[in-house]
Motif scaffolding. Structure first.
Motif, mmCIF file in Angstrom:
data_model
loop_
_atom_site.group_PDB
_atom_site.id
_atom_site.type_symbol
_atom_site.label_atom_id
_atom_site.label_comp_id
_atom_site.label_asym_id
_atom_site.label_seq_id
_atom_site.Cartn_x
_atom_site.Cartn_y
_atom_site.Cartn_z
ATOM 1 N N ASN A 64 0.812 -1.222 0.000
ATOM 2 C CA ASN A 64 0.000 0.000 0.000
ATOM 3 C C ASN A 64 0.848 1.275 0.000
ATOM 4 O O ASN A 64 0.757 2.117 0.890
ATOM 5 C CB ASN A 64 -0.949 0.004 1.206
ATOM 6 N N LYS A 122 2.381 4.693 -2.288
ATOM 7 C CA LYS A 122 2.131 5.601 -3.407
ATOM 8 C C LYS A 122 3.397 6.405 -3.666
ATOM 9 O O LYS A 122 4.139 6.751 -2.739
ATOM 10 C CB LYS A 122 0.965 6.537 -3.105
ATOM 11 N N VAL A 132 5.201 9.670 -4.306
ATOM 12 C CA VAL A 132 4.861 11.070 -4.028
ATOM 13 C C VAL A 132 5.883 12.052 -4.593
ATOM 14 O O VAL A 132 5.631 13.255 -4.637
ATOM 15 C CB VAL A 132 4.712 11.299 -2.505
ATOM 16 N N GLN A 139 5.267 6.803 0.005
ATOM 17 C CA GLN A 139 4.607 6.924 1.298
ATOM 18 C C GLN A 139 3.431 5.965 1.347
ATOM 19 O O GLN A 139 2.964 5.474 0.314
ATOM 20 C CB GLN A 139 4.126 8.363 1.532
ATOM 21 N N SER A 140 2.959 5.714 2.556
ATOM 22 C CA SER A 140 1.833 4.799 2.722
ATOM 23 C C SER A 140 0.537 5.453 2.257
ATOM 24 O O SER A 140 0.333 6.658 2.427
ATOM 25 C CB SER A 140 1.701 4.389 4.191
ATOM 26 N N THR A 141 -0.325 4.648 1.666
ATOM 27 C CA THR A 141 -1.645 5.145 1.262
ATOM 28 C C THR A 141 -2.641 5.084 2.414
ATOM 29 O O THR A 141 -3.764 5.567 2.287
ATOM 30 C CB THR A 141 -2.204 4.301 0.098
ATOM 31 N N LYS A 142 -2.206 4.500 3.557
ATOM 32 C CA LYS A 142 -3.148 4.270 4.652
ATOM 33 C C LYS A 142 -2.788 5.017 5.933
ATOM 34 O O LYS A 142 -3.321 4.726 6.990
ATOM 35 C CB LYS A 142 -3.235 2.770 4.954
ATOM 36 N N ASN A 186 0.555 -3.135 -6.218
ATOM 37 C CA ASN A 186 0.199 -3.644 -4.897
ATOM 38 C C ASN A 186 -0.520 -4.990 -4.954
ATOM 39 O O ASN A 186 -0.296 -5.867 -4.117
ATOM 40 C CB ASN A 186 -0.682 -2.620 -4.179
ATOM 41 N N PRO A 194 -1.667 2.012 -6.501
ATOM 42 C CA PRO A 194 -1.047 1.510 -5.266
ATOM 43 C C PRO A 194 0.076 0.523 -5.580
ATOM 44 O O PRO A 194 -0.046 -0.319 -6.466
ATOM 45 C CB PRO A 194 -2.217 0.827 -4.546
#
Length: 204
Positions: A58, A60, A62, A77-80, A100, A137
């Protein structure tokens, strides 16, 4: 008769021959480790790999920047959330980038080396920016560590320049047959660490 055995001695390999022979072998060993890691990873589930810390799910992309030697630095970075999940990634780890939801044994979008780690992001250096797939993702899979191979290559480079000082300065020419071993003409005085040894112990 010598039973068909040859008494001919092989000539010693030179320092430069040794360096030019070993350097590509280090690269082959590195690639073999990466291939073996990818093959063994294909038998595990993505969830198991994440629990082991060898996969970060998960993600992305950036940011994309140009680094040293023309490398492309991609920051993920994390999408969550703000913080990356627990993992065992470290600087100089060799990683592969995949969608992902791609199967565990699927082809990667690219292979790179971890350049920078933060609690909230991971930056990977790629030779080339993946042409597509960065807007979905993503996940990173750890496949090897480059530190050991980099140190071996650096050592070969230093060795090829010639060892001018230090304990190895006299040893290296002997190992490569450039000079003959020689005994020191200096009298060596034994200074034992244990001062309580008696004469019989020191004489042995």
């Amino acid at each position: 008769m010598n039973g068909g055995k040859s008494n001919k001695k092989s000539s010693p390999i030179s320092l430069q021959q040794f360096v030019s022979t070993v350097a590509p072998l280090i690269d082959l060993e590195k690639e073999a480790e990466i291939s073996a890691s990818i093959s063994s990873g294909s038998s595990r589930s993505i969830e198991a790999a994440q629990k082991k810390g060898s996969t970060i799910l998960n993600l992305k992309c950036v940011d994309v920047q140009t680094g040293l030697m023309g490398k492309s630095l991609l920051e993920f970075q994390s999408t969550k959330g703000d913080v990356l999940p627990p993992h065992k990634f470290g600087p100089h780890d060799v990683v592969v980038l995949k969608p992902n939801k791609a199967d565990i044994g699927s082809p990667s979008l690219g292979q790179g080396v971890v350049y920078r780690l933060k609690d909230t992001s991971i930056t990977v250096a790629f030779d080339d920016i993946p042409e597509e797939g960065l807007n979905i993702p993503l996940r990173l899979e750890k496949v090897a560590n480059e530190v050991t191979y980099r140190r071996m290559k650096d050592t070969l480079v230093e060795l090829s320049k010639g060892v001018q000082k230090g304990p190895a300065a006299d040893l290296v020419p002997v190992l490569f047959g450039e000079t003959q071993p020689a005994m020191s003409k200096k009298d060596v005085t034994l200074s034992p660490f244990n001062k309580n040894l008696d004469h019989s112990q020191l004489s042995h």
